[in-house]
Design a protein around this motif. Sequence first.
Motif, PDB file in Angstrom:
ATOM      1  N   ALA A 144       2.036  -7.593 -10.587  1.00  0.00           N
ATOM      2  CA  ALA A 144       0.827  -7.858  -9.923  1.00  0.00           C
ATOM      3  C   ALA A 144       0.827  -7.542  -8.347  1.00  0.00           C
ATOM      4  CB  ALA A 144       0.328  -9.489  -9.951  1.00  0.00           C
ATOM      5  N   THR A 145       2.195  -7.699  -7.917  1.00  0.00           N
ATOM      6  CA  THR A 145       2.689  -7.380  -6.657  1.00  0.00           C
ATOM      7  C   THR A 145       4.032  -6.670  -6.553  1.00  0.00           C
ATOM      8  OG1 THR A 145       3.616  -9.554  -6.125  1.00  0.00           O
ATOM      9  CG2 THR A 145       1.283  -9.477  -5.568  1.00  0.00           C
ATOM     10  N   HIS A 150       2.570  -6.457  -1.665  1.00  0.00           N
ATOM     11  CA  HIS A 150       1.480  -5.758  -1.678  1.00  0.00           C
ATOM     12  C   HIS A 150       0.703  -5.919  -3.107  1.00  0.00           C
ATOM     13  CE1 HIS A 150       3.874  -3.252   1.151  1.00  0.00           C
ATOM     14  NE2 HIS A 150       2.924  -3.931   1.760  1.00  0.00           N
ATOM     15  N   ASP A 151      -0.379  -6.221  -3.255  1.00  0.00           N
ATOM     16  CA  ASP A 151      -1.165  -6.300  -4.419  1.00  0.00           C
ATOM     17  C   ASP A 151      -1.323  -4.879  -5.088  1.00  0.00           C
ATOM     18  OD1 ASP A 151      -3.194  -6.403  -6.329  1.00  0.00           O
ATOM     19  OD2 ASP A 151      -4.911  -6.869  -4.896  1.00  0.00           O
ATOM     20  N   GLN A 152      -0.773  -4.744  -6.294  1.00  0.00           N
ATOM     21  CA  GLN A 152      -0.711  -3.649  -6.871  1.00  0.00           C
ATOM     22  C   GLN A 152      -2.140  -3.074  -7.716  1.00  0.00           C
ATOM     23  OE1 GLN A 152       2.278  -1.541  -6.959  1.00  0.00           O
ATOM     24  NE2 GLN A 152       1.681  -2.672  -5.088  1.00  0.00           N
ATOM     25  N   GLU A 154      -4.649  -2.973  -5.806  1.00  0.00           N
ATOM     26  CA  GLU A 154      -5.052  -2.051  -4.720  1.00  0.00           C
ATOM     27  C   GLU A 154      -4.101  -0.819  -4.509  1.00  0.00           C
ATOM     28  OE1 GLU A 154      -6.412  -2.413  -0.146  1.00  0.00           O
ATOM     29  OE2 GLU A 154      -6.003  -4.143  -1.286  1.00  0.00           O
ATOM     30  N   CYS A 166       4.476   1.290  -5.597  1.00  0.00           N
ATOM     31  CA  CYS A 166       3.489   0.957  -4.808  1.00  0.00           C
ATOM     32  C   CYS A 166       3.255   1.967  -3.804  1.00  0.00           C
ATOM     33  CB  CYS A 166       4.071  -0.344  -3.721  1.00  0.00           C
ATOM     34  SG  CYS A 166       3.118  -0.856  -2.444  1.00  0.00           S
TER      35      CYS A 166
END
Length: 185
Positions: A144-145, A150-152, A154, A166
């Motif tokens: 998920a991050t 960082h939000d994966q 997005e 990422c």
Amino acid sequence: MTIDEIAALLRQGLTNTAIAQQLPVSRQQVAQARRDLRIPDVPRQKSTLEEKWGARTQRVEGGHIMWTGERSASGSMVFWHCSKSYTAHRVAFLIKHGRWPVGVARTSCAYRGCVAPDHTDDEVGRRRTYEQLRYIAGYSAPPATCVHGHDQGEHGAFTAEGHSFCRRCQVAHNRKAKERRRRSS
């Protein structure tokens, strides 16, 4: 080339440019003949975005459609419509899906120069495809991050092999590497 040939094409409703392309005459000569014969100008028909895109493509074997139109200095397949620039892939995506692409639209096939709407995908479609490849290859769901939080959803992306990374971290890494190269030279 005779005035009769020009007159015949004018009466068929062709434009000055179309006649000049068919006959060895200039547009100005056709325009003069049009005035002499008192044949009015052909009203300009505004083509739709899809029509303009289609006029710059050519179907080839295998369901591919080649771009025959202009290219930007960087090689992108582009054209202008109603004073706005469009890429061939964005319009191909619009034709297929009825909406503008999210992110960059690209061809999903390996045929160089293909802009077939059926072969064009956006970020959302590519992400879905890469996630499916991950599952088929036996990889677990992407995190998920990333390690930096960082939000994966997005910033997450996938390599062609289905490995997740990422994009935000990749951009930062590339920026730092470029800065190091600049300082060392």
